[in-house]
Design an enzyme around this catalytic site. Structure first.
Site, PDB file in Angstrom:
ATOM      1  N   SER A 179       0.833  -1.201   0.000  1.00  0.00           N
ATOM      2  CA  SER A 179       0.000   0.000   0.000  1.00  0.00           C
ATOM      3  C   SER A 179       0.871   1.256   0.000  1.00  0.00           C
ATOM      4  O   SER A 179       2.045   1.215   0.367  1.00  0.00           O
ATOM      5  CB  SER A 179      -0.874   0.040   1.255  1.00  0.00           C
ATOM      6  N   GLN A 180       0.260   2.385  -0.366  1.00  0.00           N
ATOM      7  CA  GLN A 180       0.980   3.658  -0.292  1.00  0.00           C
ATOM      8  C   GLN A 180       1.294   3.940   1.188  1.00  0.00           C
ATOM      9  O   GLN A 180       0.573   3.482   2.075  1.00  0.00           O
ATOM     10  CB  GLN A 180       0.144   4.773  -0.905  1.00  0.00           C
TER      11      GLN A 180
END
Ligand code: SAH
Length: 213
Positions: A61-62
């Site tokens: 994920s970011q």
């Protein structure tokens, strides 16, 4: 910009500006070298504001989403934390840097092995990784103070509630196969309370209490 400065910039512009305020979370993001968890070709993108592929069709994920999930889990030093979906072990390393004892379950053997080798190289020897179906949790080491699931499930697996301490928190994206809501479930003396923290998009959690392959 050197890596340390890139991390400071990421913390300032991506995390603090969007409301992450737990100093223990912010310090972990300042400390953990995210670029080392990615392939050498991705190093220049490692601190960008977006998710990245980590091989085997999976993604990390970011940074903001990793930080939000970690903050929602309210991890304190000394806590026992179960993570489902080791992937490249970046989130495991963040939780470890906060002083918690990390147990992480990954269904794909090749990812678990790669993660284990990297952690060894980084001289992080106390994150435990199990290859298996994380929708069943990891009962041998239960109960946990919090559980963080980094893949999306149709609903929260019942086995995870059973393996939580009273007061424990489960952070998990639930909903459809493509879009979900980031949910927090809190185990209280009178039952399970839940709250939603907005829309998100994760790879599917595949297993007995997840999606079928
Ligand atoms: N937290 C990871 C990102 C994980 S991506 C990181 O920091 O890199 C989601 C991961 O969940 C993938 O590696 C996927 O293989 C794994 N996964 C999917 N279903 C699972 C299950 N039932 N048990 C354990 N891991 C699972």
């Amino acid at each position: 910009m050197n890596r340390q400065n890139e991390r400071e910039e990421m913390v300032k512009t991506q995390l603090i500006r969007r409301g992450i305020s737990d100093e223990n979370v912010l310090n972990a993001f300042r400390k953990v070298p995210r670029h080392m968890f990615l392939s050498p070709g991705q190093a220049s993108d490692a601190y960008g504001d977006f998710p990245l592929p980590i091989g085997s069709g999976q993604t990390i994920s970011q940074p903001y989403i990793v930080a939000l999930m970690t903050e929602l889990a309210r991890i304190k030093p000394g806590d026992r934390v179960l993570e489902i979906g080791t992937g490249c072990a970046y989130q495991s390393a963040i939780i470890h840097a906060m002083g918690a004892k990390v147990y992480s379950v990954e269904r794909k053997k090749e990812l678990a092995e790669k993660a284990g080798e990297l952690l060894k190289k980084m001289q992080i020897n106390d994150i435990r990784i199990l290859v298996g179906d994380g929708t069943l949790g990891w009962p041998e080491n239960a109960p946990y103070d919090s559980i963080v699931v980094t893949a999306a499930a149709p609903e929260a697996p019942p086995s995870l509630f059973e393996q939580m301490e009273e007061g424990g928190r489960l952070v998990i994206p639930t909903g459809g196969r493509l879009f979900q809501e980031l949910m927090v479930f809190v185990k209280t003396s009178s039952g399970i309370e839940s709250e939603s923290h907005g829309g998100c998009r994760f790879v599917p959690l595949i297993g007995k209490y997840g999606w079928k392959n």
